[in-house]
Every structure is written in structure tokens, then in C-alpha cells.
Scaffold this active site. Structure first.
Site, short mmCIF file in Angstrom:
data_model
loop_
_atom_site.label_atom_id
_atom_site.label_comp_id
_atom_site.label_asym_id
_atom_site.label_seq_id
_atom_site.Cartn_x
_atom_site.Cartn_y
_atom_site.Cartn_z
N GLN A 132 0.82 -1.23 0.00
CA GLN A 132 0.00 0.00 0.00
C GLN A 132 0.84 1.26 0.00
OE1 GLN A 132 -3.68 0.13 2.46
NE2 GLN A 132 -2.50 -1.20 3.80
N TYR B 147 4.68 -9.97 15.58
CA TYR B 147 4.85 -8.93 14.56
C TYR B 147 5.51 -7.69 15.17
CZ TYR B 147 3.48 -4.93 11.64
OH TYR B 147 3.48 -3.76 10.91
N1 LIG Z 1 -0.80 -1.75 7.17
C1 LIG Z 1 -0.84 -1.22 8.39
O1 LIG Z 1 -1.92 -1.05 8.98
C2 LIG Z 1 0.42 -0.75 9.06
C3 LIG Z 1 0.35 -0.21 10.35
C4 LIG Z 1 1.52 0.23 10.97
C5 LIG Z 1 2.73 0.13 10.31
N2 LIG Z 1 2.78 -0.42 9.07
C6 LIG Z 1 4.08 -0.53 8.42
O2 LIG Z 1 4.05 0.27 7.26
C7 LIG Z 1 4.86 -0.32 6.23
C8 LIG Z 1 4.06 -0.42 4.95
O3 LIG Z 1 2.88 -1.17 5.20
P1 LIG Z 1 1.86 -1.52 4.01
O4 LIG Z 1 0.49 -1.38 4.58
O5 LIG Z 1 2.22 -0.80 2.76
O6 LIG Z 1 2.19 -3.07 3.87
P2 LIG Z 1 1.62 -4.12 2.82
O7 LIG Z 1 0.59 -3.48 1.94
O8 LIG Z 1 1.27 -5.35 3.59
O9 LIG Z 1 2.90 -4.40 1.92
C9 LIG Z 1 3.99 -5.11 2.43
C10 LIG Z 1 5.02 -5.20 1.34
O10 LIG Z 1 6.12 -5.95 1.86
C11 LIG Z 1 6.44 -6.94 0.90
N3 LIG Z 1 7.06 -8.11 1.49
C12 LIG Z 1 6.58 -8.93 2.47
N4 LIG Z 1 7.42 -9.95 2.68
C13 LIG Z 1 8.46 -9.77 1.81
C14 LIG Z 1 9.63 -10.51 1.50
N5 LIG Z 1 9.94 -11.65 2.15
N6 LIG Z 1 10.47 -10.03 0.56
C15 LIG Z 1 10.18 -8.90 -0.11
N7 LIG Z 1 9.07 -8.16 0.10
C16 LIG Z 1 8.22 -8.61 1.05
C17 LIG Z 1 5.11 -7.31 0.27
O11 LIG Z 1 5.34 -8.01 -0.92
P3 LIG Z 1 4.27 -9.09 -1.48
O12 LIG Z 1 3.18 -8.30 -2.17
O13 LIG Z 1 5.06 -9.92 -2.43
O14 LIG Z 1 3.75 -9.86 -0.30
C18 LIG Z 1 4.53 -5.92 0.08
O15 LIG Z 1 5.07 -5.30 -1.05
C19 LIG Z 1 5.36 -1.64 6.82
O16 LIG Z 1 6.63 -1.44 7.34
C20 LIG Z 1 4.41 -1.93 7.96
O17 LIG Z 1 5.03 -2.69 8.97
C21 LIG Z 1 1.66 -0.85 8.43
#
Ligand SMILES: NC(=O)c1ccc[n+]([C@@H]2O[C@H](COP(=O)([O-])OP(=O)(O)OC[C@H]3O[C@@H](n4cnc5c(N)ncnc54)[C@H](OP(=O)(O)O)[C@@H]3O)[C@@H](O)[C@H]2O)c1
Length: 287
Positions: free
Chosen positions: A11, A124
Site C-alpha cells: 500500500q 509482529y
Molecule cells: N498496514 C498497516 O496497517 C500498518 C500499520 C503500521 C505500520 N505499518 C508498516 O508500514 C509499512 C508499509 O505497510 P503496508 O500497509 O504498505 O504493507 P503491505 O501493503 O502489507 O505491503 C507489504 C510489502 O512488503 C512486501 N514483502 C513482504 N514480505 C516480503 C519478503 N519476504 N520479501 C520482499 N518483500 C516482502 C510485500 O510483498 P508481497 O506483495 O510480495 O507480499 C509488500 O510489497 C510496513 O513497514 C508496515 O510494517 C503498516
């Protein structure tokens, strides 16, 4: 400047792509190109691309599944981040690393400051905290950590899109009302990250950035329903009932309160976060 963004299918990275300033260029890296479950592949990619700025949005983000796969979560969220930071420290590269409100235990009742004691409740959060500590240890002068929370966007799966689907399918819904946090539109966070880069505001340390305001998931769901109805995305309303966390058990515990104090980054940028409801309206308008 060569900018490398990990997590291109997520995202936040998609929102960074959507909002990339015209004067910048960035390489967006997906899992097929570099698997963070293999930290050696992270080193190899960095050595080949020689970025001057790394933006790490990639993470193992499945909060409940991490309880079954703690080692994989630690490798992706901890060890691979450590490799990025070691590279940064060796090459005068900067690292902007995204972390989470889940590093806190939720026992506070006022917004968490960046320096507040951490205490993750699940694997996590433990793995994300491990990544923070590894980065700050390996490259304290080159790492900027931005913790965020409750991220949603028009891309991928998230609470807003799940609610819209369920609100169209069901006659009523129960939504948890005793977990308080700050919804964050990924597009707004992405613009804030680009502001750091374009305005050359990089400053090492831990920061918080979410949309402004603290609400429960139940309040968020009610707002989604009202705004979606107003914007013609839903035909009718249904009852949204408040339920306690115990009525919706999950494998991982979540913090009961995780509002983050954003003042440190707001002061650095001279720019306040947008109110959560205004950003919700914007996101629904873009769907
Ligand atoms: N979403 C939330 O509510 C939330 C809240 C607080 C903090 N955050 C933090 O914000 C950041 C961005 O979150 P987001 O919502 O954009 O996350 P997201 O939509 O779940 O995307 C996660 C990304 O990480 C990639 N990824 C996961 N495992 C991987 C691996 N082994 N090798 C390479 N890539 C990998 C995924 O690739 P694939 O598509 O191939 O799986 C995807 O591109 C993260 O650091 C998260 O911890 C998120």
C-alpha cells in the site's frame, strides 16, 4: 539521487509511486527481485544498485500469522533491515525505515512519544522492534524511523475496503470499540516521506506519523459507512454495533491504545498531519 524503495506491491510503496515528485526518480523493488526472507539477496541488490537513499516499506505485515511464523517475521522485519542499515553506514547512504504502533503495549492513555518505552504484545511487533533496534545500532546517523498506524489506501487489502465489502453484503456488523488508534491514509504518509526528501529534511532518529485524531475501529467503521453513503458508494445503511475485543478473538493481542504523538516530525517539516476524516473522504473519492 538514486532512491530505492523496497515493497513495491504494498500500500505505502504504491502510494509513494503515485505521488513521486517530478524532480525525483526511484527504483521500486518487489519480492521477486529481492526476497527479504533471504538477507543475502538484500546485500546483493544494494551492492548492484548503490542507492543514496533506501526507503523500506517492505515488511512481513500479517499480524496474526506472525504468531505461527516468528522466525520468518524476524528475518524479514529484523535481519534484512539490519543488512540495509549496515549498507547505509558503509556507503553514506540514508535509510528511511517504516515501523509500527505495534511496538507499544497500549497501556498509555495519551499519545505515545517516539522515546516512550516499547513493549510489543505479539511476534509482529517484536519483529518490527527488532528491525528498529538493528537499524539504529548499525547506522544511528543514517537512519530515520517513521512509525505509523492503521494504514489504508485504495491499493491492496485494508480495513476500509473490507468494511465497504461487508457493508454491502451484510445486514449488520459488529466492530471492536475498545481499541483506539489513528487511521492513516497511505497517500498522506507517502507525501510526507517525499517532503522529507525534496525539502532535504532528513534527520536521524525515531519519528511518528499518522493522520490526526484518535478513534476506535467502531468509530472508524461508522464514519466509513456515512462517508461512503454520502459519496454514493453504498446504497443503504446498516447497524454497526460496538463490540469488545473479547468478542472478536485473534491469535495476536493488539494494543488497546496506540495513538502516536506526531509533533516531532510535524515540527521538523513545519507541516501538521491531516485530520483522519478528511483523508477518509479523499480516499473514498479516489476509489
Ligand atoms: N498496514 C498497516 O496497517 C500498518 C500499520 C503500521 C505500520 N505499518 C508498516 O508500514 C509499512 C508499509 O505497510 P503496508 O500497509 O504498505 O504493507 P503491505 O501493503 O502489507 O505491503 C507489504 C510489502 O512488503 C512486501 N514483502 C513482504 N514480505 C516480503 C519478503 N519476504 N520479501 C520482499 N518483500 C516482502 C510485500 O510483498 P508481497 O506483495 O510480495 O507480499 C509488500 O510489497 C510496513 O513497514 C508496515 O510494517 C503498516
Amino acid at each position: 539521487m538514486t532512491i530505492l524503495v523496497f515493497g513495491s506491491t504494498g500500500q505505502l510503496a504504491k502510494s509513494l509511486h503515485d505521488t513521486l515528485p517530478a524532480e525525483l526518480d526511484a527504483i521500486f523493488v518487489d519480492r521477486a527481485t529481492c526476497d527479504l526472507a533471504e538477507p543475502s539477496s538484500v546485500r546483493a541488490l544494494l551492492e548492484s544498485k548503490q542507492p543514496e537513499l533506501i526507503i523500506n516499506t517492505a515488511a512481513y505485515t500479517q499480524v496474526d500469522k506472525a504468531e505461527e511464523e516468528p522466525e520468518l517475521a524476524r528475518t524479514v522485519n529484523g535481519q534484512s533491515v539490519s543488512v540495509m542499515a549496515a549498507f547505509a553506514s558503509e556507503h553514506s547512504t540514508r535509510l528511511i525505515h517504516i515501523s509500527t504502533d505495534f511496538v507499544f503495549d497500549g497501556a498509555k492513555s495519551e499519545p505515545y512519544l517516539p522515546g516512550d518505552p516499547t513493549g510489543p504484545l505479539g511476534e509482529y511487533g517484536e519483529s518490527k522492534l527488532a528491525g528498529e533496534l538493528a537499524a539504529l545500532n548499525a547506522a544511528p546517523e543514517a537512519t530515520m524511523i517513521i512509525r505509523t498506524a492503521w494504514v489504508y489506501s485504495e491499493h491492496g487489502g485494508n480495513f476500509v475496503k473490507t468494511m465497504l465489502r461487508l457493508m454491502a453484503e451484510r445486514d449488520e456488523l459488529g466492530v471492536v470499540s475498545d481499541q483506539i488508534g489513528s487511521p492513516t491514509y497511505a497517500r498522506g504518509l507517502a507525501k510526507t516521506i517525499w517532503r522529507i526528501v525534496v525539502e532535504d529534511r532528513f534527520s536521524p532518529g525515531i519519528y511518528h506519523w499518522t493522520d490526526h485524531g484518535g478513534i476506535s475501529w467502531h468509530e472508524f467503521a461508522v464514519a466509513i459507512l456515512q462517508e461512503a453513503k454520502d459519496q454514493g458508494l453504498l446504497d443503504s445503511t446498516i447497524p454497526i454495533n460496538p463490540i469488545p475485543t473479547e468478542a472478536y478473538p485473534t491469535p495476536a493481542s493488539r494494543p488497546a491504545y496506540s495513538v502516536l504523538d506526531t509533533a516531532k516530525l510535524a515540527n521538523l517539516l513545519g507541516h501538521e498531519p491531516t485530520n483522519w476524516r478528511d483523508n477518509l473522504k479523499l480516499m473514498l473519492g479516489r476509489l
